[in-house]
Design a protein around this motif. Structure first.
Motif, PDB file in Angstrom:
ATOM      1  N   ASP A  66      -4.868  13.150 -10.228  1.00 37.92           N
ATOM      2  CA  ASP A  66      -6.279  12.989  -9.868  1.00 37.92           C
ATOM      3  C   ASP A  66      -7.018  12.193 -10.944  1.00 37.92           C
ATOM      4  O   ASP A  66      -7.873  11.370 -10.633  1.00 37.92           O
ATOM      5  N   ALA A  67      -6.670  12.441 -12.197  1.00 44.53           N
ATOM      6  CA  ALA A  67      -7.342  11.742 -13.295  1.00 44.53           C
ATOM      7  C   ALA A  67      -7.089  10.242 -13.225  1.00 44.53           C
ATOM      8  O   ALA A  67      -8.014   9.436 -13.447  1.00 44.53           O
ATOM      9  N   GLN A  68      -5.865   9.844 -12.900  1.00 44.27           N
ATOM     10  CA  GLN A  68      -5.581   8.413 -12.806  1.00 44.27           C
ATOM     11  C   GLN A  68      -6.287   7.795 -11.601  1.00 44.27           C
ATOM     12  O   GLN A  68      -6.814   6.680 -11.682  1.00 44.27           O
ATOM     13  N   VAL A  69      -6.310   8.508 -10.497  1.00 42.42           N
ATOM     14  CA  VAL A  69      -7.025   8.012  -9.320  1.00 42.42           C
ATOM     15  C   VAL A  69      -8.494   7.787  -9.665  1.00 42.42           C
ATOM     16  O   VAL A  69      -9.073   6.746  -9.330  1.00 42.42           O
ATOM     17  N   ASP A  70      -9.094   8.746 -10.340  1.00 42.34           N
ATOM     18  CA  ASP A  70     -10.506   8.627 -10.716  1.00 42.34           C
ATOM     19  C   ASP A  70     -10.722   7.449 -11.659  1.00 42.34           C
ATOM     20  O   ASP A  70     -11.694   6.691 -11.520  1.00 42.34           O
ATOM     21  N   GLU A  71      -9.835   7.294 -12.635  1.00 42.27           N
ATOM     22  CA  GLU A  71      -9.972   6.214 -13.604  1.00 42.27           C
ATOM     23  C   GLU A  71      -9.899   4.846 -12.924  1.00 42.27           C
ATOM     24  O   GLU A  71     -10.709   3.957 -13.206  1.00 42.27           O
ATOM     25  N   VAL A  72      -8.950   4.672 -12.026  1.00 41.68           N
ATOM     26  CA  VAL A  72      -8.787   3.396 -11.336  1.00 41.68           C
ATOM     27  C   VAL A  72      -9.951   3.146 -10.370  1.00 41.68           C
ATOM     28  O   VAL A  72     -10.460   2.025 -10.281  1.00 41.68           O
ATOM     29  N   ALA A  73     -10.363   4.180  -9.666  1.00 44.92           N
ATOM     30  CA  ALA A  73     -11.462   4.015  -8.718  1.00 44.92           C
ATOM     31  C   ALA A  73     -12.740   3.596  -9.437  1.00 44.92           C
ATOM     32  O   ALA A  73     -13.467   2.711  -8.973  1.00 44.92           O
ATOM     33  N   ARG A  74     -13.017   4.215 -10.587  1.00 50.58           N
ATOM     34  CA  ARG A  74     -14.217   3.874 -11.349  1.00 50.58           C
ATOM     35  C   ARG A  74     -14.080   2.538 -12.066  1.00 50.58           C
ATOM     36  O   ARG A  74     -14.990   1.716 -12.077  1.00 50.58           O
ATOM     37  N   GLY A  75     -12.920   2.330 -12.690  1.00 55.96           N
ATOM     38  CA  GLY A  75     -12.753   1.169 -13.550  1.00 55.96           C
ATOM     39  C   GLY A  75     -12.501  -0.129 -12.832  1.00 55.96           C
ATOM     40  O   GLY A  75     -12.949  -1.191 -13.286  1.00 55.96           O
ATOM     41  N   LEU A  76     -11.790  -0.082 -11.703  1.00 61.16           N
ATOM     42  CA  LEU A  76     -11.460  -1.304 -10.972  1.00 61.16           C
ATOM     43  C   LEU A  76     -12.244  -1.446  -9.681  1.00 61.16           C
ATOM     44  O   LEU A  76     -12.515  -2.559  -9.250  1.00 61.16           O
ATOM     45  N   ALA A  77     -12.597  -0.317  -9.058  1.00 65.05           N
ATOM     46  CA  ALA A  77     -13.253  -0.332  -7.746  1.00 65.05           C
ATOM     47  C   ALA A  77     -12.455  -1.160  -6.744  1.00 65.05           C
ATOM     48  O   ALA A  77     -12.947  -2.132  -6.166  1.00 65.05           O
ATOM     49  N   PRO A  78     -11.182  -0.790  -6.522  1.00 62.64           N
ATOM     50  CA  PRO A  78     -10.353  -1.567  -5.604  1.00 62.64           C
ATOM     51  C   PRO A  78     -10.760  -1.369  -4.151  1.00 62.64           C
ATOM     52  O   PRO A  78     -11.370  -0.355  -3.793  1.00 62.64           O
ATOM     53  N   ASP A  79     -10.400  -2.334  -3.334  1.00 59.71           N
ATOM     54  CA  ASP A  79     -10.605  -2.186  -1.891  1.00 59.71           C
ATOM     55  C   ASP A  79      -9.568  -1.244  -1.302  1.00 59.71           C
ATOM     56  O   ASP A  79      -9.840  -0.511  -0.348  1.00 59.71           O
ATOM     57  N   LEU A  80      -8.366  -1.279  -1.872  1.00 59.09           N
ATOM     58  CA  LEU A  80      -7.254  -0.477  -1.379  1.00 59.09           C
ATOM     59  C   LEU A  80      -6.457   0.067  -2.560  1.00 59.09           C
ATOM     60  O   LEU A  80      -6.378  -0.572  -3.612  1.00 59.09           O
ATOM     61  N   ILE A  81      -5.869   1.246  -2.363  1.00 56.05           N
ATOM     62  CA  ILE A  81      -4.900   1.770  -3.317  1.00 56.05           C
ATOM     63  C   ILE A  81      -3.539   1.763  -2.630  1.00 56.05           C
ATOM     64  O   ILE A  81      -3.390   2.268  -1.510  1.00 56.05           O
ATOM     65  N   GLN A  82      -2.564   1.169  -3.293  1.00 59.41           N
ATOM     66  CA  GLN A  82      -1.193   1.143  -2.787  1.00 59.41           C
ATOM     67  C   GLN A  82      -0.408   2.242  -3.472  1.00 59.41           C
ATOM     68  O   GLN A  82      -0.315   2.277  -4.703  1.00 59.41           O
ATOM     69  N   LEU A  83       0.156   3.135  -2.683  1.00 58.18           N
ATOM     70  CA  LEU A  83       0.914   4.267  -3.214  1.00 58.18           C
ATOM     71  C   LEU A  83       2.394   3.989  -3.042  1.00 58.18           C
ATOM     72  O   LEU A  83       2.882   3.822  -1.927  1.00 58.18           O
ATOM     73  N   HIS A  84       3.094   3.960  -4.173  1.00 59.39           N
ATOM     74  CA  HIS A  84       4.481   3.523  -4.162  1.00 59.39           C
ATOM     75  C   HIS A  84       5.433   4.609  -4.635  1.00 59.39           C
ATOM     76  O   HIS A  84       6.560   4.323  -5.066  1.00 59.39           O
ATOM     77  N   GLY A  85       4.987   5.859  -4.551  1.00 57.60           N
ATOM     78  CA  GLY A  85       5.837   6.950  -4.996  1.00 57.60           C
ATOM     79  C   GLY A  85       6.278   7.842  -3.852  1.00 57.60           C
ATOM     80  O   GLY A  85       6.471   7.391  -2.731  1.00 57.60           O
ATOM     81  N   ALA A  86       6.425   9.133  -4.149  1.00 53.65           N
ATOM     82  CA  ALA A  86       6.879  10.111  -3.151  1.00 53.65           C
ATOM     83  C   ALA A  86       5.709  10.909  -2.591  1.00 53.65           C
ATOM     84  O   ALA A  86       5.866  12.077  -2.203  1.00 53.65           O
ATOM     85  N   GLU A  87       4.533  10.305  -2.524  1.00 52.54           N
ATOM     86  CA  GLU A  87       3.333  10.997  -2.050  1.00 52.54           C
ATOM     87  C   GLU A  87       3.512  11.481  -0.601  1.00 52.54           C
ATOM     88  O   GLU A  87       3.955  10.723   0.260  1.00 52.54           O
ATOM     89  N   THR A  88       3.172  12.721  -0.354  1.00 55.10           N
ATOM     90  CA  THR A  88       3.230  13.261   1.001  1.00 55.10           C
ATOM     91  C   THR A  88       2.048  12.733   1.816  1.00 55.10           C
ATOM     92  O   THR A  88       1.058  12.241   1.253  1.00 55.10           O
ATOM     93  N   PRO A  89       2.112  12.837   3.145  1.00 54.21           N
ATOM     94  CA  PRO A  89       0.952  12.433   3.944  1.00 54.21           C
ATOM     95  C   PRO A  89      -0.326  13.153   3.527  1.00 54.21           C
ATOM     96  O   PRO A  89      -1.396  12.543   3.480  1.00 54.21           O
ATOM     97  N   ALA A  90      -0.224  14.435   3.208  1.00 54.10           N
ATOM     98  CA  ALA A  90      -1.414  15.188   2.794  1.00 54.10           C
ATOM     99  C   ALA A  90      -1.974  14.621   1.491  1.00 54.10           C
ATOM    100  O   ALA A  90      -3.196  14.497   1.324  1.00 54.10           O
ATOM    101  N   ARG A  91      -1.093  14.275   0.563  1.00 51.53           N
ATOM    102  CA  ARG A  91      -1.557  13.709  -0.710  1.00 51.53           C
ATOM    103  C   ARG A  91      -2.143  12.320  -0.506  1.00 51.53           C
ATOM    104  O   ARG A  91      -3.139  11.963  -1.163  1.00 51.53           O
ATOM    105  N   VAL A  92      -1.573  11.542   0.389  1.00 53.19           N
ATOM    106  CA  VAL A  92      -2.127  10.220   0.699  1.00 53.19           C
ATOM    107  C   VAL A  92      -3.554  10.351   1.208  1.00 53.19           C
ATOM    108  O   VAL A  92      -4.463   9.633   0.775  1.00 53.19           O
ATOM    109  N   ARG A  93      -3.753  11.294   2.122  1.00 56.88           N
ATOM    110  CA  ARG A  93      -5.099  11.508   2.655  1.00 56.88           C
ATOM    111  C   ARG A  93      -6.063  11.929   1.550  1.00 56.88           C
ATOM    112  O   ARG A  93      -7.195  11.452   1.464  1.00 56.88           O
ATOM    113  N   GLU A  94      -5.592  12.804   0.686  1.00 58.81           N
ATOM    114  CA  GLU A  94      -6.416  13.318  -0.406  1.00 58.81           C
ATOM    115  C   GLU A  94      -6.817  12.201  -1.376  1.00 58.81           C
ATOM    116  O   GLU A  94      -7.982  12.105  -1.795  1.00 58.81           O
ATOM    117  N   ILE A  95      -5.875  11.343  -1.709  1.00 57.36           N
ATOM    118  CA  ILE A  95      -6.156  10.239  -2.637  1.00 57.36           C
ATOM    119  C   ILE A  95      -7.153   9.263  -2.025  1.00 57.36           C
ATOM    120  O   ILE A  95      -8.093   8.805  -2.689  1.00 57.36           O
TER     121      ILE A  95
END
Length: 213
Positions: A66-95
């Motif tokens: 969560d801390a990294q998600v927050d840091e990237v969202a604040r610092g970069l303000a991306p249009d999209l986040i690409q998830l390249h790990g083993a994130e579950t559908p529930a975690r994808v929705r949460e992120i």
């Protein structure tokens, strides 16, 4: 067919300029220490400035906290986040909800059975990405320069727009599009002259080839 393009792992102003001048639809910045394309947030923000309103800015994360998600969202303000790990559908929705962004979910493909999980992610991601399944001893989940059997996705219908990734370069992208039917393509190592070193000329060549595919 008009193919959308994503240049991933850019780390220099010259690479950004080549991608923008060539009409790339997406520009990816990597935040994963094991990757040779890893960037600090401040560096990515500076590189992304000329891309705003010209292309989609994408932040690539691997099983982020969560801390990294927050840091990237604040610092970069991306249009999209690409998830390249083993994130579950529930975690994808949460992120996606936590960052307030759309999600690109990458899935590792080695054979037809690896496409089955796509159905679980189509309701929580704006885009899917089909990338080559890495070897068991790999230290990172993508950017290895290897391709999978492109015909595995040929003729399949997905509820979300999807990227073809893995082993693409200026010389094979047209064949890849024709064999797979991909509406979108992603390249990283295929436009590099060394690990993490994007070559502006190769970026231009890739974008030209994809445009003609």
């Amino acid at each position: 067919m008009s193919v959308s393009t994503k240049i991933c792992g850019v780390s220099t102003p010259e690479a950004v300029r080549a991608a923008l001048d060539g009409g790339a639809g997406f520009l990816g910045f990597v935040f994963f220490p094991k990757s040779p394309r890893n960037l600090a947030i401040d560096a990515a923000r500076r590189l992304a400035e000329p891309a705003r309103n010209r292309t989609k800015v994408v932040a690539l994360l691997v099983d982020p906290s969560d801390a990294q998600v927050d840091e990237v969202a604040r610092g970069l303000a991306p249009d999209l986040i690409q998830l390249h790990g083993a994130e579950t559908p529930a975690r994808v929705r949460e992120i996606g909800a936590r960052a307030g962004t759309g999600i690109v979910k990458a899935l590792a493909i080695g054979d037809a059975a690896d496409l089955a999980p796509a159905a679980d992610y189509e309701t929580v991601a704006e885009h899917l990405m089909f990338d080559t399944k890495p070897p068991k001893d790999a230290t990172r989940p993508g950017g290895t320069g290897h391709s999978f059997d492109w015909t595995l996705v040929s003729g399949r219908r997905f509820r979300r727009p999807w990227f073809l990734a893995g082993g693409l370069d200026p010389w094979n992208v047209a064949d890849a599009v024709q064999q797979s039917g991909a509406p979108m393509v992603d390249v990283s190592s295929g436009v590099e002259r060394g690990p993490g070193l994007k070559d502006p000329a190769l970026i231009t060549a890739f974008l030209d080839a994809a445009r003609r595919a």
